[in-house]
Design a protein around this motif. Structure first.
Motif, PDB file in Angstrom:
ATOM      1  N   THR A  25       0.823  -1.204   0.000  1.00 34.20           N
ATOM      2  CA  THR A  25       0.000   0.000   0.000  1.00 34.20           C
ATOM      3  C   THR A  25       0.858   1.254   0.000  1.00 34.20           C
ATOM      4  O   THR A  25       0.532   2.238  -0.681  1.00 34.20           O
ATOM      5  N   GLN A  28       1.972   1.935  -3.508  1.00 32.56           N
ATOM      6  CA  GLN A  28       0.867   2.493  -4.283  1.00 32.56           C
ATOM      7  C   GLN A  28       0.595   3.947  -3.894  1.00 32.56           C
ATOM      8  O   GLN A  28       0.400   4.808  -4.755  1.00 32.56           O
ATOM      9  N   ASP A  29       0.586   4.225  -2.600  1.00 33.00           N
ATOM     10  CA  ASP A  29       0.299   5.577  -2.121  1.00 33.00           C
ATOM     11  C   ASP A  29       1.391   6.565  -2.504  1.00 33.00           C
ATOM     12  O   ASP A  29       1.099   7.718  -2.847  1.00 33.00           O
ATOM     13  N   TYR A  93      -0.462  -4.780   3.576  1.00 33.13           N
ATOM     14  CA  TYR A  93      -1.491  -3.937   2.969  1.00 33.13           C
ATOM     15  C   TYR A  93      -2.139  -3.120   4.082  1.00 33.13           C
ATOM     16  O   TYR A  93      -2.274  -3.587   5.198  1.00 33.13           O
ATOM     17  N   SER A 101      -6.403  -4.644  -3.037  1.00 30.17           N
ATOM     18  CA  SER A 101      -5.327  -3.709  -3.398  1.00 30.17           C
ATOM     19  C   SER A 101      -5.153  -3.574  -4.904  1.00 30.17           C
ATOM     20  O   SER A 101      -4.572  -2.599  -5.364  1.00 30.17           O
ATOM     21  N   ASN A 104      -6.377  -0.222  -5.997  1.00 29.34           N
ATOM     22  CA  ASN A 104      -5.868   0.955  -5.296  1.00 29.34           C
ATOM     23  C   ASN A 104      -5.036   1.894  -6.149  1.00 29.34           C
ATOM     24  O   ASN A 104      -4.467   2.847  -5.632  1.00 29.34           O
ATOM     25  N   PRO A 149     -10.636   1.813   1.745  1.00 30.47           N
ATOM     26  CA  PRO A 149      -9.946   1.350   0.535  1.00 30.47           C
ATOM     27  C   PRO A 149     -10.839   0.732  -0.532  1.00 30.47           C
ATOM     28  O   PRO A 149     -10.387   0.492  -1.643  1.00 30.47           O
ATOM     29  N   THR A 150     -12.116   0.479  -0.220  1.00 33.98           N
ATOM     30  CA  THR A 150     -13.000  -0.101  -1.224  1.00 33.98           C
ATOM     31  C   THR A 150     -14.078   0.856  -1.732  1.00 33.98           C
ATOM     32  O   THR A 150     -14.821   0.515  -2.642  1.00 33.98           O
TER      33      THR A 150
END
Length: 178
Positions: A25, A28-29, A93, A101, A104, A149-150
């Motif tokens: 995560t 990704q962030d 995650y 994820s 994401n 996150p969803t």
């Protein structure tokens, strides 16, 4: 540690799972952060920096495990973390599992669609996600739609041109998850 893994991300292009909590995560962030700064750099006339940051914003690809078709934790050495028993979730995650994820990186949906094998494959993957991982109180380890996150995932259908699927999924979420 708020910026844990940033140095490794800037060196290798991913946050190392053996060095930092929530490595997938974070990778990704940091990509989203890079893209946001690239937009600002463009707006202020710093084209070279914007180009560099835009390229770096795609580092999320460095944690894409094409064999698993999931974003997966990597060690600093570049090796993939071995198979897990379902307890890895929050270790690699943030408030997600590998299957959530996948979605994401909506900030580069074209890149994600490419990783998934094209638009039709992305729609199938989204259909499968909602068929297998949609929130069910009997299986709280899955989608958990009330978790941030969803929240955006159903709207990816719209970006893929599947407006009716988006509407049906949002209605299902509204009536079944809340």
């Amino acid at each position: 540690c708020v910026r844990c893994g940033l140095t490794r991300y800037m060196e290798n292009g991913w946050v190392a799972a053996d060095e930092c909590f929530e490595s997938v995560t974070r990778t990704q962030d940091f990509g989203l952060d890079d893209l946001a700064v690239a937009v600002l750099a463009d707006a202020t006339g710093h084209e070279e920096e914007a180009s560099y940051l835009r390229k770096r914003s795609r580092n999320y690809r460095n944690v894409w495990n094409k064999d698993k078709k999931l974003f997966w934790p990597r060690y600093a050495s570049g090796r993939w973390k071995p198979f897990w028993n379902g307890e890895m979730g929050h270790g690699d995650y943030t408030e997600a599992i590998p299957e959530t994820s996948v979605w994401n990186v909506a900030y580069d949906l074209d890149g994600l669609v490419e990783l998934l094998g094209g638009r039709a494959a992305a729609v199938r993957a989204l259909d499968e996600f909602y068929a297998k991982y949609f929130y069910d109180p009997k299986r709280p380890e899955f989608s958990l739609h009330e978790n941030e996150p969803t929240h955006h995932i159903s709207y990816i259908y719209n970006r893929l041109g599947e407006h009716e699927k988006c509407a049906r999924t949002v209605r299902r979420i509204l009536t079944q998850a809340y």
